[in-house]
Design an enzyme around this catalytic site. Structure first.
Site, mmCIF file in Angstrom:
data_model
loop_
_atom_site.group_PDB
_atom_site.id
_atom_site.type_symbol
_atom_site.label_atom_id
_atom_site.label_comp_id
_atom_site.label_asym_id
_atom_site.label_seq_id
_atom_site.Cartn_x
_atom_site.Cartn_y
_atom_site.Cartn_z
ATOM 1 N N GLY A 123 -49.670 13.476 -78.827
ATOM 2 C CA GLY A 123 -48.245 13.177 -78.552
ATOM 3 C C GLY A 123 -48.552 13.794 -77.145
ATOM 4 O O GLY A 123 -47.376 12.949 -76.761
ATOM 5 N N HIS A 124 -48.946 14.974 -76.670
ATOM 6 C CA HIS A 124 -49.105 14.937 -74.797
ATOM 7 C C HIS A 124 -48.392 13.490 -74.499
ATOM 8 O O HIS A 124 -47.770 13.132 -73.922
ATOM 9 C CB HIS A 124 -50.119 15.746 -74.775
ATOM 10 C CG HIS A 124 -50.159 17.488 -75.665
ATOM 11 N ND1 HIS A 124 -50.352 17.757 -75.474
ATOM 12 C CD2 HIS A 124 -48.292 17.665 -75.182
ATOM 13 C CE1 HIS A 124 -50.474 19.301 -76.165
ATOM 14 N NE2 HIS A 124 -49.098 19.240 -75.817
#
Length: 199
Positions: free
Chosen positions: A42-43
């Site tokens: 996600g990052h």
């Protein structure tokens, strides 16, 4: 993005980062991806989106001690900065702010951001206590003031994103429409991708 691109510049002090920020071309848009490290997909999706939409991409890696209570897991929070820097390199990040706690909360740190009762009633704040949102809101304020972003990229629902939007920073915080693990913040207009423009 190929790893043949230059690795990100790493700054451990506020002064060094501000010198970098001040040397950027006038009008360059800066996309901020705030993290506590130990990065996941996600990052990296947020970093890649920032790369598409902004001229310069900055990530922060900072495990914020003020959002942990004395009995919570600050000491055991996973950390792997070398791995994180390699992943951010692959995502096209230009610069990383990697400060110590003393650099962010050194001598003279006497002011905190106190969220209202509506914040503490949200799920994570209710579970972890009033200190949690106070710590998140304070560190978001500090990181925005230090990095001076044009846009900031958060996943759906994190308290940091809520704090950033509520505090009315000049930086754009794109709206997130879908709640799922590792989801990516979406553009304000019904998922339409827009380039981050400098103000």
């Amino acid at each position: 993005l190929s790893l043949s691109a230059p690795p990100p510049q790493v700054f451990e002090t506020v002064g060094a980062y501000r010198a970098f920020r001040g040397a950027l071309p006038h009008g360059a848009s800066v996309g901020l991806v705030p993290t506590m490290g130990y990065l996941h997909d996600g990052h990296l999706a947020l970093a890649r989106r920032a790369r598409r939409e902004c001229d310069v991409v900055v990530a922060t890696i900072f495990v914020n001690p003020t959002q942990f209570a004395a009995h919570e897991d600050l000491g055991t929070y996973p950390r792997d900065p070398e791995r994180d820097l390699e992943l951010l390199h692959g995502a096209g990040v230009d610069a990383v702010l990697l400060p110590t706690s003393d650099e962010i909360y050194g001598a003279g740190h006497t002011i905190a951001v106190e969220p209202g009762p509506d914040f503490s009633s949200l799920a994570e704040g209710a579970a972890r206590g009033a200190h949690f949102f106070r710590g998140v809101a304070t560190v978001v304020t500090k990181l925005f003031n230090i990095t001076q972003p044009t846009c900031a990229y958060f996943g759906c629902g994190p308290p940091a994103r809520t704090s950033a939007r509520s505090l009315s920073f000049l930086a754009d915080v794109p709206r997130s429409d879908v709640r799922r693990p590792f989801n990516v913040a979406r553009a304000r207009s019904a998922g339409r991708r827009t380039r981050c423009s400098a103000r």
